[in-house]
Design a protein around this motif. Structure first.
Motif, PDB file in Angstrom:
ATOM      1  N   SER A   1      10.078  40.641  57.509  1.00 39.23           N
ATOM      2  CA  SER A   1      10.932  40.117  56.445  1.00 39.23           C
ATOM      3  C   SER A   1      10.683  38.620  56.283  1.00 39.23           C
ATOM      4  O   SER A   1      10.468  37.912  57.269  1.00 39.23           O
ATOM      5  CB  SER A   1      12.406  40.372  56.764  1.00 39.23           C
ATOM      6  OG  SER A   1      12.671  41.761  56.842  1.00 39.23           O
ATOM      7  N   TYR A   2      10.747  38.171  55.032  1.00 36.46           N
ATOM      8  CA  TYR A   2      10.436  36.778  54.716  1.00 36.46           C
ATOM      9  C   TYR A   2      11.466  36.210  53.755  1.00 36.46           C
ATOM     10  O   TYR A   2      12.023  36.925  52.913  1.00 36.46           O
ATOM     11  CB  TYR A   2       9.059  36.673  54.038  1.00 36.46           C
ATOM     12  CG  TYR A   2       7.890  37.111  54.875  1.00 36.46           C
ATOM     13  CD1 TYR A   2       7.075  36.176  55.523  1.00 36.46           C
ATOM     14  CD2 TYR A   2       7.568  38.461  55.005  1.00 36.46           C
ATOM     15  CE1 TYR A   2       5.983  36.578  56.279  1.00 36.46           C
ATOM     16  CE2 TYR A   2       6.480  38.872  55.767  1.00 36.46           C
ATOM     17  CZ  TYR A   2       5.689  37.927  56.393  1.00 36.46           C
ATOM     18  OH  TYR A   2       4.609  38.326  57.141  1.00 36.46           O
ATOM     19  N   GLN A   3      11.670  34.905  53.859  1.00 42.23           N
ATOM     20  CA  GLN A   3      12.305  34.167  52.780  1.00 42.23           C
ATOM     21  C   GLN A   3      11.196  33.794  51.795  1.00 42.23           C
ATOM     22  O   GLN A   3      10.158  33.269  52.183  1.00 42.23           O
ATOM     23  CB  GLN A   3      12.993  32.905  53.303  1.00 42.23           C
ATOM     24  CG  GLN A   3      14.305  33.167  53.987  1.00 42.23           C
ATOM     25  CD  GLN A   3      14.986  31.880  54.409  1.00 42.23           C
ATOM     26  OE1 GLN A   3      14.347  30.857  54.574  1.00 42.23           O
ATOM     27  NE2 GLN A   3      16.294  31.935  54.590  1.00 42.23           N
TER      28      GLN A   3
ATOM     29  N   VAL B   1      14.386  37.264  49.132  1.00 44.23           N
ATOM     30  CA  VAL B   1      13.956  37.961  50.343  1.00 44.23           C
ATOM     31  C   VAL B   1      12.839  38.935  49.981  1.00 44.23           C
ATOM     32  O   VAL B   1      12.929  39.647  48.973  1.00 44.23           O
ATOM     33  CB  VAL B   1      15.124  38.734  50.995  1.00 44.23           C
ATOM     34  CG1 VAL B   1      14.634  39.548  52.187  1.00 44.23           C
ATOM     35  CG2 VAL B   1      16.210  37.762  51.445  1.00 44.23           C
ATOM     36  N   LEU B   2      11.791  38.958  50.792  1.00 39.11           N
ATOM     37  CA  LEU B   2      10.702  39.916  50.619  1.00 39.11           C
ATOM     38  C   LEU B   2      10.493  40.649  51.932  1.00 39.11           C
ATOM     39  O   LEU B   2      10.259  40.022  52.971  1.00 39.11           O
ATOM     40  CB  LEU B   2       9.412  39.211  50.197  1.00 39.11           C
ATOM     41  CG  LEU B   2       8.236  40.156  49.903  1.00 39.11           C
ATOM     42  CD1 LEU B   2       8.472  40.913  48.596  1.00 39.11           C
ATOM     43  CD2 LEU B   2       6.918  39.394  49.838  1.00 39.11           C
TER      44      LEU B   2
ATOM     45  N   ARG C   1       8.384  32.267  54.287  1.00 39.16           N
ATOM     46  CA  ARG C   1       8.653  31.936  55.690  1.00 39.16           C
ATOM     47  C   ARG C   1       9.145  33.191  56.396  1.00 39.16           C
ATOM     48  O   ARG C   1      10.129  33.804  55.992  1.00 39.16           O
ATOM     49  CB  ARG C   1       9.700  30.826  55.814  1.00 39.16           C
ATOM     50  CG  ARG C   1       9.956  30.397  57.261  1.00 39.16           C
ATOM     51  CD  ARG C   1      10.964  29.259  57.336  1.00 39.16           C
ATOM     52  NE  ARG C   1      12.308  29.700  57.035  1.00 39.16           N
ATOM     53  CZ  ARG C   1      13.153  30.218  57.943  1.00 39.16           C
ATOM     54  NH1 ARG C   1      12.756  30.379  59.192  1.00 39.16           N
ATOM     55  NH2 ARG C   1      14.365  30.582  57.585  1.00 39.16           N
ATOM     56  N   ARG C   2       8.438  33.578  57.452  1.00 37.88           N
ATOM     57  CA  ARG C   2       8.812  34.790  58.179  1.00 37.88           C
ATOM     58  C   ARG C   2      10.151  34.605  58.875  1.00 37.88           C
ATOM     59  O   ARG C   2      10.405  33.579  59.507  1.00 37.88           O
ATOM     60  CB  ARG C   2       7.735  35.151  59.211  1.00 37.88           C
ATOM     61  CG  ARG C   2       7.983  36.494  59.913  1.00 37.88           C
ATOM     62  CD  ARG C   2       7.006  36.688  61.057  1.00 37.88           C
ATOM     63  NE  ARG C   2       5.671  36.960  60.586  1.00 37.88           N
ATOM     64  CZ  ARG C   2       5.172  38.185  60.374  1.00 37.88           C
ATOM     65  NH1 ARG C   2       5.958  39.241  60.577  1.00 37.88           N
ATOM     66  NH2 ARG C   2       3.933  38.346  59.979  1.00 37.88           N
ATOM     67  N   LEU C   3      11.019  35.616  58.767  1.00 36.96           N
ATOM     68  CA  LEU C   3      12.323  35.584  59.408  1.00 36.96           C
ATOM     69  C   LEU C   3      12.223  36.086  60.844  1.00 36.96           C
ATOM     70  O   LEU C   3      11.342  36.887  61.183  1.00 36.96           O
ATOM     71  CB  LEU C   3      13.321  36.439  58.634  1.00 36.96           C
ATOM     72  CG  LEU C   3      13.598  36.009  57.194  1.00 36.96           C
ATOM     73  CD1 LEU C   3      14.499  37.023  56.510  1.00 36.96           C
ATOM     74  CD2 LEU C   3      14.233  34.625  57.155  1.00 36.96           C
TER      75      LEU C   3
END
Length: 269
Positions: free
Chosen positions: A112-114, A130-131, A224-226
């Motif tokens: 998950s990423y921002q 969110v992606l 940015r990776r969560l």
């Protein structure tokens, strides 16, 4: 073990077995997710439950929510299936087929990423969404979630896109279609992550703006990776509009856009 814990184990193991039945083999699942086969067998029999980290990895792989894996089996949906292209002769459908060495490379980006880009609707603002990137049916798929509260009217605007990733010419292409508006498409082209910056992906995003008119636009984008421990509720709560110098943004994101960055917006004809 309490009666409730035993029920959760039974529900989870049954749901996991049903999901594994949609894959070529249990060994393939273990290999794809990166789990020990002996430990995975304990999950299947209900003898053990996965850690929170492994549970999230399984949810991302099968494209289901944690609550669904722990629910009574009758309420657990099958994993989402991507559109079939095997019988479609179109050039575009053929282009979406995974290349032999493509899947292992793209698996590295599952998570998950921002997702940050410059908003054409609210100039001077960075929009954060969110992606989610996950594997299903031996394809790497995406799920985009956007939520913005209009600073002028206070209305909440939401957007959802489903997509697929392919790796071509050393670039990652994310091709998406809106879940709510059938004629809305978007594309993101990303540079593969370097080892020293594996938590960030940069590139360009292309789409259709909301207001004041539905015109095409392009923007620099940074993902940015969560953290694996961060819940989706936390990630969605962070969605919205931010000033380029907002301290709520990651410092690398602020530096990436700078203070005077603007999207490329097509003139309305």
């Amino acid at each position: 073990m309490s009666r409730k814990a035993a029920s959760n184990n039974d529900y989870f193991s049954t749901n996991l077995r049903q999901l594994c039945a949609t894959k070529p083999s249990v060994s393939a699942v273990c290999r794809d997710v990166g789990l020990n086969r002996q430990q995975f067998e304990r999950y299947l029999t209900g003898a053990a439950m996965p850690s929170a980290h492994n549970l999230r990895r399984l949810c991302a792989y099968f494209a289901v929510e944690e609550s669904q894996l722990l629910a009574p089996p009758s309420t657990t949906p099958s994993p989402a299936r991507p559109p079939e292209t095997a019988g479609d002769p179109s050039a575009f459908a053929q282009a979406l087929r995974m290349q032999p060495d493509e899947l292992p490379q793209l698996r590295h980006y599952c998570g998950s990423y921002q997702y940050h880009f410059l908003s054409p609707t609210w100039p001077g603002k960075i929009q954060t969404s969110v992606l989610q990137i996950y594997e299903s049916e031996r394809r790497i798929l995406s799920r985009y979630l956007g939520r913005v509260r209009d600073p002028k009217f206070g209305t909440v605007m939401r957007s959802r896109f489903n997509g697929q990733l392919v790796l071509r010419s050393g670039r990652i292409f994310v091709m998406e279609c809106s879940r709510d508006v059938v004629d809305s498409f978007a594309q993101t082209i990303l540079f593969p992550a370097h080892r020293h910056s594996a938590n960030y992906l940069t590139g360009m995003a292309f789409g259709i703006g909301w207001l004041p008119h539905r015109g095409p636009f392009a923007s620099h984008v940074i993902l940015r990776r969560l953290r694996p421990t961060q819940s989706m509720r936390e990630a969605v709560a962070h969605c919205g509009l931010y000033a380029p110098d907002s301290r709520a943004l990651d410092p690398i994101v602020r530096k990436f856009f700078g203070e005077d960055a603007l999207p490329y917006v097509s003139e309305h004809l």
